[in-house]
Design a protein around this motif. Sequence first.
Motif, PDB file in Angstrom:
ATOM      1  N   LYS A   1     -22.296  -1.860 -38.202  1.00 14.05           N
ATOM      2  CA  LYS A   1     -22.653  -3.048 -37.433  1.00 14.05           C
ATOM      3  C   LYS A   1     -21.930  -3.128 -36.085  1.00 14.05           C
ATOM      4  O   LYS A   1     -21.714  -4.218 -35.562  1.00 14.05           O
ATOM      5  N   ALA A   2     -21.557  -1.966 -35.514  1.00 11.62           N
ATOM      6  CA  ALA A   2     -21.070  -1.967 -34.137  1.00 11.62           C
ATOM      7  C   ALA A   2     -22.182  -2.529 -33.243  1.00 11.62           C
ATOM      8  O   ALA A   2     -23.370  -2.376 -33.545  1.00 11.62           O
ATOM      9  N   PRO A   3     -21.839  -3.205 -32.146  1.00 11.14           N
ATOM     10  CA  PRO A   3     -22.868  -3.814 -31.295  1.00 11.14           C
ATOM     11  C   PRO A   3     -23.894  -2.797 -30.802  1.00 11.14           C
ATOM     12  O   PRO A   3     -23.582  -1.605 -30.638  1.00 11.14           O
ATOM     13  N   SER A   4     -25.100  -3.283 -30.547  1.00 12.90           N
ATOM     14  CA  SER A   4     -26.203  -2.400 -30.150  1.00 12.90           C
ATOM     15  C   SER A   4     -25.883  -1.594 -28.903  1.00 12.90           C
ATOM     16  O   SER A   4     -26.328  -0.451 -28.762  1.00 12.90           O
ATOM     17  N   GLU A   5     -25.125  -2.194 -27.980  1.00 15.44           N
ATOM     18  CA  GLU A   5     -24.847  -1.492 -26.726  1.00 15.44           C
ATOM     19  C   GLU A   5     -23.968  -0.266 -26.925  1.00 15.44           C
ATOM     20  O   GLU A   5     -23.843   0.573 -26.031  1.00 15.44           O
ATOM     21  N   ARG A   6     -23.352  -0.133 -28.086  1.00 16.72           N
ATOM     22  CA  ARG A   6     -22.518   1.036 -28.365  1.00 16.72           C
ATOM     23  C   ARG A   6     -23.222   2.025 -29.279  1.00 16.72           C
ATOM     24  O   ARG A   6     -22.597   2.946 -29.810  1.00 16.72           O
ATOM     25  N   CYS A   7     -24.516   1.846 -29.471  1.00 17.97           N
ATOM     26  CA  CYS A   7     -25.267   2.665 -30.429  1.00 17.97           C
ATOM     27  C   CYS A   7     -26.173   3.673 -29.731  1.00 17.97           C
ATOM     28  O   CYS A   7     -26.524   3.528 -28.562  1.00 17.97           O
ATOM     29  N   GLU A   8     -26.573   4.669 -30.508  1.00 15.77           N
ATOM     30  CA  GLU A   8     -27.540   5.676 -30.088  1.00 15.77           C
ATOM     31  C   GLU A   8     -28.742   5.627 -31.022  1.00 15.77           C
ATOM     32  O   GLU A   8     -28.615   5.192 -32.165  1.00 15.77           O
ATOM     33  N   ALA A   9     -29.892   6.049 -30.518  1.00 15.68           N
ATOM     34  CA  ALA A   9     -31.104   6.079 -31.340  1.00 15.68           C
ATOM     35  C   ALA A   9     -31.127   7.384 -32.141  1.00 15.68           C
ATOM     36  O   ALA A   9     -31.194   8.468 -31.564  1.00 15.68           O
TER      37      ALA A   9
ATOM     38  N   LEU B   1     -35.310  -1.618 -31.527  1.00 13.89           N
ATOM     39  CA  LEU B   1     -34.302  -1.203 -32.501  1.00 13.89           C
ATOM     40  C   LEU B   1     -33.157  -2.215 -32.566  1.00 13.89           C
ATOM     41  O   LEU B   1     -32.657  -2.528 -33.650  1.00 13.89           O
ATOM     42  N   ALA B   2     -32.737  -2.709 -31.406  1.00  8.12           N
ATOM     43  CA  ALA B   2     -31.672  -3.713 -31.390  1.00  8.12           C
ATOM     44  C   ALA B   2     -32.104  -4.964 -32.135  1.00  8.12           C
ATOM     45  O   ALA B   2     -31.333  -5.549 -32.906  1.00  8.12           O
ATOM     46  N   ALA B   3     -33.354  -5.382 -31.928  1.00 14.81           N
ATOM     47  CA  ALA B   3     -33.861  -6.574 -32.605  1.00 14.81           C
ATOM     48  C   ALA B   3     -33.994  -6.350 -34.107  1.00 14.81           C
ATOM     49  O   ALA B   3     -33.722  -7.240 -34.906  1.00 14.81           O
ATOM     50  N   ARG B   4     -34.399  -5.150 -34.499  1.00 16.84           N
ATOM     51  CA  ARG B   4     -34.602  -4.871 -35.928  1.00 16.84           C
ATOM     52  C   ARG B   4     -33.295  -4.609 -36.656  1.00 16.84           C
ATOM     53  O   ARG B   4     -33.052  -5.152 -37.742  1.00 16.84           O
ATOM     54  N   ASP B   5     -32.412  -3.772 -36.095  1.00 18.81           N
ATOM     55  CA  ASP B   5     -31.201  -3.344 -36.795  1.00 18.81           C
ATOM     56  C   ASP B   5     -30.000  -4.235 -36.521  1.00 18.81           C
ATOM     57  O   ASP B   5     -29.075  -4.290 -37.327  1.00 18.81           O
ATOM     58  N   GLY B   6     -29.978  -4.909 -35.366  1.00 20.05           N
ATOM     59  CA  GLY B   6     -28.864  -5.803 -35.053  1.00 20.05           C
ATOM     60  C   GLY B   6     -27.545  -5.087 -34.856  1.00 20.05           C
ATOM     61  O   GLY B   6     -26.482  -5.661 -35.068  1.00 20.05           O
ATOM     62  N   GLY B   7     -27.569  -3.817 -34.449  1.00 23.74           N
ATOM     63  CA  GLY B   7     -26.354  -3.026 -34.287  1.00 23.74           C
ATOM     64  C   GLY B   7     -26.416  -1.788 -35.155  1.00 23.74           C
ATOM     65  O   GLY B   7     -27.457  -1.448 -35.729  1.00 23.74           O
ATOM     66  N   CYS B   8     -25.295  -1.101 -35.267  1.00 20.17           N
ATOM     67  CA  CYS B   8     -25.242   0.119 -36.066  1.00 20.17           C
ATOM     68  C   CYS B   8     -25.581  -0.185 -37.523  1.00 20.17           C
ATOM     69  O   CYS B   8     -25.041  -1.115 -38.117  1.00 20.17           O
ATOM     70  N   ILE B   9     -26.459   0.608 -38.119  1.00 21.12           N
ATOM     71  CA  ILE B   9     -26.856   0.372 -39.504  1.00 21.12           C
ATOM     72  C   ILE B   9     -25.756   0.776 -40.479  1.00 21.12           C
ATOM     73  O   ILE B   9     -25.826   0.458 -41.658  1.00 21.12           O
ATOM     74  N   GLY B  10     -24.718   1.477 -39.966  1.00 19.94           N
ATOM     75  CA  GLY B  10     -23.621   1.853 -40.838  1.00 19.94           C
ATOM     76  C   GLY B  10     -22.464   0.880 -40.806  1.00 19.94           C
ATOM     77  O   GLY B  10     -21.959   0.478 -41.849  1.00 19.94           O
TER      78      GLY B  10
ATOM     79  N   ALA C   1     -33.321   4.810 -35.906  1.00 21.13           N
ATOM     80  CA  ALA C   1     -32.365   3.804 -36.369  1.00 21.13           C
ATOM     81  C   ALA C   1     -31.161   3.829 -35.444  1.00 21.13           C
ATOM     82  O   ALA C   1     -30.843   4.858 -34.851  1.00 21.13           O
ATOM     83  N   GLN C   2     -30.498   2.683 -35.330  1.00 21.34           N
ATOM     84  CA  GLN C   2     -29.325   2.593 -34.474  1.00 21.34           C
ATOM     85  C   GLN C   2     -28.078   3.069 -35.219  1.00 21.34           C
ATOM     86  O   GLN C   2     -27.782   2.603 -36.322  1.00 21.34           O
ATOM     87  N   LEU C   3     -27.338   3.983 -34.583  1.00 21.98           N
ATOM     88  CA  LEU C   3     -26.070   4.459 -35.131  1.00 21.98           C
ATOM     89  C   LEU C   3     -25.042   4.527 -34.010  1.00 21.98           C
ATOM     90  O   LEU C   3     -25.349   5.008 -32.918  1.00 21.98           O
ATOM     91  N   CYS C   4     -23.828   4.051 -34.279  1.00 26.00           N
ATOM     92  CA  CYS C   4     -22.737   4.224 -33.326  1.00 26.00           C
ATOM     93  C   CYS C   4     -22.319   5.699 -33.367  1.00 26.00           C
ATOM     94  O   CYS C   4     -22.679   6.432 -34.299  1.00 26.00           O
ATOM     95  N   PRO C   5     -21.563   6.189 -32.383  1.00 26.84           N
ATOM     96  CA  PRO C   5     -21.177   7.612 -32.381  1.00 26.84           C
ATOM     97  C   PRO C   5     -20.486   8.052 -33.661  1.00 26.84           C
ATOM     98  O   PRO C   5     -20.753   9.143 -34.179  1.00 26.84           O
ATOM     99  N   GLY C   6     -19.584   7.214 -34.202  1.00 29.66           N
ATOM    100  CA  GLY C   6     -18.883   7.607 -35.417  1.00 29.66           C
ATOM    101  C   GLY C   6     -19.811   7.778 -36.603  1.00 29.66           C
ATOM    102  O   GLY C   6     -19.750   8.786 -37.327  1.00 29.66           O
ATOM    103  N   CYS C   7     -20.698   6.796 -36.829  1.00 29.73           N
ATOM    104  CA  CYS C   7     -21.639   6.887 -37.944  1.00 29.73           C
ATOM    105  C   CYS C   7     -22.687   7.961 -37.702  1.00 29.73           C
ATOM    106  O   CYS C   7     -23.187   8.581 -38.652  1.00 29.73           O
ATOM    107  N   HIS C   8     -23.020   8.201 -36.423  1.00 22.54           N
ATOM    108  CA  HIS C   8     -23.972   9.255 -36.087  1.00 22.54           C
ATOM    109  C   HIS C   8     -23.435  10.609 -36.548  1.00 22.54           C
ATOM    110  O   HIS C   8     -24.166  11.439 -37.104  1.00 22.54           O
ATOM    111  N   HIS C   9     -22.139  10.833 -36.346  1.00 23.37           N
ATOM    112  CA  HIS C   9     -21.542  12.089 -36.780  1.00 23.37           C
ATOM    113  C   HIS C   9     -21.453  12.157 -38.305  1.00 23.37           C
ATOM    114  O   HIS C   9     -21.536  13.238 -38.888  1.00 23.37           O
ATOM    115  N   LEU C  10     -21.276  11.015 -38.980  1.00 22.08           N
ATOM    116  CA  LEU C  10     -21.300  11.034 -40.443  1.00 22.08           C
ATOM    117  C   LEU C  10     -22.633  11.569 -40.954  1.00 22.08           C
ATOM    118  O   LEU C  10     -22.695  12.355 -41.900  1.00 22.08           O
TER     119      LEU C  10
END
Length: 360
Positions: free
Chosen positions: A281-289, A270-279, A307-316
């Motif tokens: 672009k927060a770094p992958s290490e701060r994202c959830e699947a 997922l990190a290789a494909r999305d390059g971070g949060c898809i919303g 898909a990778q989402l950071c906590p903020g975008c995950h809640h969106l």
Amino acid sequence: MARARSQIEGQLAEALAERARRSSSRAASAVLRERVLEAAGRASSDVKLAVSLSENFPATLEALAAGEITSGHARVIDRVAGKPDYHSEEVILGAAKEAPADLLSRYALRWERAEVRDYTKYEQQRQDRQASMTQEPDGSWKFFAHVDYMAGRRASMAFSKMVEAFRREEKPDSKITYLQRNADAFVQLFTRDGPQRTAPASLLIISEYDTSSGELGQPRLDDGQPVPPEELERLIANADVYTAFADADGQPLWLGRSQRSASLAQRIVLAARDGGCIGCKAPSERCEAHHIKHWSDDGSTDIPNLAQLCPGCHHLVHDCNWQVYRDHRGRYRINAPPDPFPDHGTTTYQLAQHSPVLRN
């Protein structure tokens, strides 16, 4: 209203550039400060941008005056267009019409990557690195650091690990805020004095393998930043090597309904494909699947459904009905729901789904 604001900012930039041409940038800044009561630093920055757009990026200034882009887009183009690892004004301006300003430079880098790499940007960032600690009048402290993208990414990985360690140790009734937790994690990471312990952070480097020559090519971080040869040589000595879609032990990447949480191998993909949060672009290490088709709706733990989402975008997505979709380039993105109160029609709105974010 936003388009009208951009048009006005474009017209102001044209006027400031003309004023600077007739007199000087310093005089134009002074006029802006005295007549508009703009802060001196902001006035100087606005004039500098206006002059640069007028002289170097006329198409960007025209697009701003037409309301097609924002002043934030214009500042990004002024900063990166034509520099190492970035394309021309024309290419980046095209991307500006489909990406928010804070993502523009990352999209211009990741998805419009130049064929030939050079590492001038990395070398310049190394030269420009700096850090400081200053004590405020009330006795509190402020930290500042500006480092190259390789050092910054390693620091971001370590910081994210420490923040997660603090989060796991918090009691359910804890009232600590996100920023307070970050501050505690930073101090322990900096001083190495505290109860929390974390595993070493792993830096993901992606490269193509040429089977005919037996060489690795185009090494880069998952966000598209190129890895300099000297850094690659140092890092690869102790690296774990994975093939594109399976690890060295053949760990499955398609887990179906057998497991809710994404595996380590899946997170790497997922990190290789999305390059971070898809919303954002927060770094992958701060994202959830995130399960695109929710787990509660029989969604599977498979790469096409994650898909990778950071906590903020995950809640969106879960709480505000934002939707995951694939754009015309095959990238996963999130999109806002329809206007809940359109000019005509219904005056009430109810979310189509409420599926709370669940974390391990």
